[in-house]
Write a protein that holds these residues in place. Structure first.
Motif, short mmCIF file in Angstrom:
data_model
loop_
_atom_site.label_atom_id
_atom_site.label_comp_id
_atom_site.label_asym_id
_atom_site.label_seq_id
_atom_site.Cartn_x
_atom_site.Cartn_y
_atom_site.Cartn_z
N TYR A 25 35.04 46.86 44.72
CA TYR A 25 35.85 46.97 43.51
C TYR A 25 37.08 47.85 43.77
N GLU A 26 36.88 48.98 44.43
CA GLU A 26 37.98 49.88 44.74
C GLU A 26 38.91 49.27 45.78
N ARG A 27 38.33 48.66 46.80
CA ARG A 27 39.14 48.08 47.88
C ARG A 27 40.00 46.92 47.39
N ILE A 28 39.49 46.16 46.43
CA ILE A 28 40.25 45.01 45.94
C ILE A 28 41.40 45.43 45.01
N GLY A 29 41.27 46.62 44.42
CA GLY A 29 42.33 47.10 43.53
C GLY A 29 41.84 47.42 42.14
N GLY A 30 40.52 47.41 41.94
CA GLY A 30 39.94 47.83 40.66
C GLY A 30 40.15 46.82 39.54
N GLU A 31 40.07 47.35 38.34
CA GLU A 31 40.10 46.54 37.12
C GLU A 31 41.30 45.59 37.06
N THR A 32 42.47 46.09 37.39
CA THR A 32 43.69 45.29 37.28
C THR A 32 43.63 44.03 38.14
N VAL A 33 43.21 44.19 39.39
CA VAL A 33 43.19 43.04 40.31
C VAL A 33 42.03 42.11 39.99
N VAL A 34 40.89 42.65 39.62
CA VAL A 34 39.76 41.78 39.26
C VAL A 34 40.14 40.94 38.04
N ARG A 35 40.77 41.55 37.04
CA ARG A 35 41.21 40.80 35.85
C ARG A 35 42.25 39.76 36.23
N ARG A 40 43.73 34.18 36.85
CA ARG A 40 44.34 33.12 37.66
C ARG A 40 43.35 31.99 37.91
N PHE A 41 42.09 32.34 38.17
CA PHE A 41 41.04 31.35 38.38
C PHE A 41 40.94 30.41 37.18
N TYR A 42 40.87 30.98 35.98
CA TYR A 42 40.75 30.13 34.79
C TYR A 42 42.05 29.41 34.45
N ASP A 43 43.19 30.02 34.76
CA ASP A 43 44.46 29.32 34.55
C ASP A 43 44.51 28.06 35.43
N LEU A 44 44.13 28.21 36.69
CA LEU A 44 44.11 27.06 37.60
C LEU A 44 43.13 26.00 37.12
N MET A 45 41.98 26.44 36.63
CA MET A 45 40.99 25.49 36.14
C MET A 45 41.55 24.67 34.98
N GLU A 46 42.35 25.30 34.15
CA GLU A 46 42.95 24.59 33.02
C GLU A 46 44.13 23.71 33.44
N LEU A 47 44.85 24.12 34.46
CA LEU A 47 46.09 23.44 34.82
C LEU A 47 45.93 22.32 35.85
N GLU A 48 45.01 22.46 36.76
CA GLU A 48 44.93 21.55 37.90
C GLU A 48 43.88 20.47 37.70
N PRO A 49 44.28 19.20 37.76
CA PRO A 49 43.35 18.09 37.56
C PRO A 49 42.15 18.09 38.52
N GLU A 50 42.32 18.64 39.72
CA GLU A 50 41.21 18.62 40.67
C GLU A 50 40.02 19.47 40.23
N ARG A 66 36.23 33.82 30.58
CA ARG A 66 37.07 34.76 31.35
C ARG A 66 36.45 36.16 31.31
N ASP A 67 36.11 36.60 30.11
CA ASP A 67 35.56 37.94 29.97
C ASP A 67 34.24 38.09 30.72
N MET A 113 38.59 29.27 43.18
CA MET A 113 38.56 30.71 43.45
C MET A 113 39.38 31.04 44.70
N ALA A 114 39.31 30.20 45.73
CA ALA A 114 40.10 30.44 46.94
C ALA A 114 41.60 30.42 46.60
N TRP A 115 42.01 29.47 45.79
CA TRP A 115 43.40 29.34 45.38
C TRP A 115 43.80 30.58 44.57
N ALA A 116 42.95 31.01 43.65
CA ALA A 116 43.24 32.19 42.84
C ALA A 116 43.38 33.44 43.71
N MET A 117 42.51 33.58 44.72
CA MET A 117 42.60 34.75 45.60
C MET A 117 43.92 34.75 46.37
N GLN A 118 44.35 33.56 46.81
CA GLN A 118 45.64 33.48 47.51
C GLN A 118 46.77 33.85 46.56
#
Length: 147
Positions: A25-35, A40-50, A66-67, A113-118
């Protein structure tokens, strides 16, 4: 003997913090980056037909999804146990049993999730580390064979 609150005390505290292994959690950047990752994960899920196959498993709007993922990942990564404090043990497999999850759904989730992480700019080593864990969990969620 140094006085309380001295420069030496401050240095020792910093060294102790540096000696302690940081949580994911700390290494990734904490609350801000996890959120940011979850959003981004759910935005992609809504936007991308795949990702339509996994999108249909979620309510509209997806705010509660999301929450819940944010709360879960926060605790799973070693941050605050937000999910457990609200709902108890995650029981991931049991909570996902009502949904038909096969290879296609697993792979869509992982690709999203891979796309969101990128997109949020996680370094390659962190992405690889997370994907190994995400794959194990996503594969364990499968309840359909041959799909």
């Amino acid at each position: 003997m140094p006085e309380q609150g001295s420069k030496q005390d401050s240095q020792e505290t910093t060294e102790q913090t540096n000696d302690r292994e940081q949580t994911l959690y700390e290494r990734i950047g904490g609350e801000t980056v996890v959120r940011e990752l979850v959003d981004r994960f759910y935005d992609l899920m809504e936007l991308e037909p795949e990702f339509a196959g996994i999108r249909v498993m979620h309510p509209t709007p997806m705010d509660s999804s999301r929450d819940k993922l944010f709360w879960f990942l926060s605790g799973w990564m070693g941050g605050p146990d937000l999910y457990i404090s609200q709902f108890g043990h995650p029981r991931l497999r049991a909570r996902h049993l009502p949904y038909a999850i096969g290879v296609s759904e697993r792979d869509q989730w992982l690709r999203c999730m891979a796309w969101a992480m990128q997109d949020v700019g996680l370094d390659q080593k962190m992405q690889e580390h997370l994907m190994m864990s995400f794959y194990q969990t996503a594969d364990w969620m499968r309840n359909q064979t041959g799909r």
